[in-house]
Design an enzyme around this catalytic site. Structure first.
Site, mmCIF file in Angstrom:
data_model
loop_
_atom_site.group_PDB
_atom_site.id
_atom_site.type_symbol
_atom_site.label_atom_id
_atom_site.label_comp_id
_atom_site.label_asym_id
_atom_site.label_seq_id
_atom_site.Cartn_x
_atom_site.Cartn_y
_atom_site.Cartn_z
ATOM 1 N N CYS A 16 0.843 -1.202 0.000
ATOM 2 C CA CYS A 16 0.000 0.000 0.000
ATOM 3 C C CYS A 16 0.874 1.246 0.000
ATOM 4 C CB CYS A 16 -0.905 0.001 1.214
ATOM 5 S SG CYS A 16 -0.014 0.307 2.748
ATOM 6 N N ASP A 17 0.200 2.383 0.006
ATOM 7 C CA ASP A 17 0.918 3.647 0.055
ATOM 8 C C ASP A 17 0.253 4.622 1.010
ATOM 9 O OD1 ASP A 17 2.877 5.552 -0.655
ATOM 10 O OD2 ASP A 17 1.560 6.435 -2.144
#
Length: 102
Positions: A16-17
């Site tokens: 994810c970010d």
């Protein structure tokens, strides 16, 4: 293009970010779906994908960054966090046997 036989998958990373929680939910869903296969499902930032990952699952918008972090790992990009056809196909292939392609 990397590929892996489903019977050789031991660790899936959901990368994810933004940290909004959607990818954590996806990791939890995959954990439940693959519990009987004995596959570890972990959640990490896209820039910290561990070298022992067999498959990386991430949003399509992060795919280029994930490829740079883990260039030899099978990458499954998706568009929607819950119910995406790419993730469904991954789970089906793991449960039924077969080759997972990047």
């Amino acid at each position: 293009m990397p590929s892996i036989d489903s019977k050789d998958i031991r660790k899936i990373i959901v990368a994810c970010d933004a940290g909004m929680g959607s990818s954590v939910m996806l990791a939890s869903q995959l954990r439940k779906q693959l519990k009987s296969q004995g596959i570890e499902v972990a959640h990490t930032p896209v820039n910290s994908i561990p070298s022992d990952a067999d498959v990386v699952v991430c949003h399509a918008g992060l795919a280029d960054r994930a490829r740079k972090t883990a260039p030899d790992t099978v990458l499954i990009p998706f568009q929607i966090f819950i119910g995406d056809p790419a993730v469904t196909a991954l789970v089906t292939t793991i449960k039924n046997g077969g080759i997972v392609n990047a």
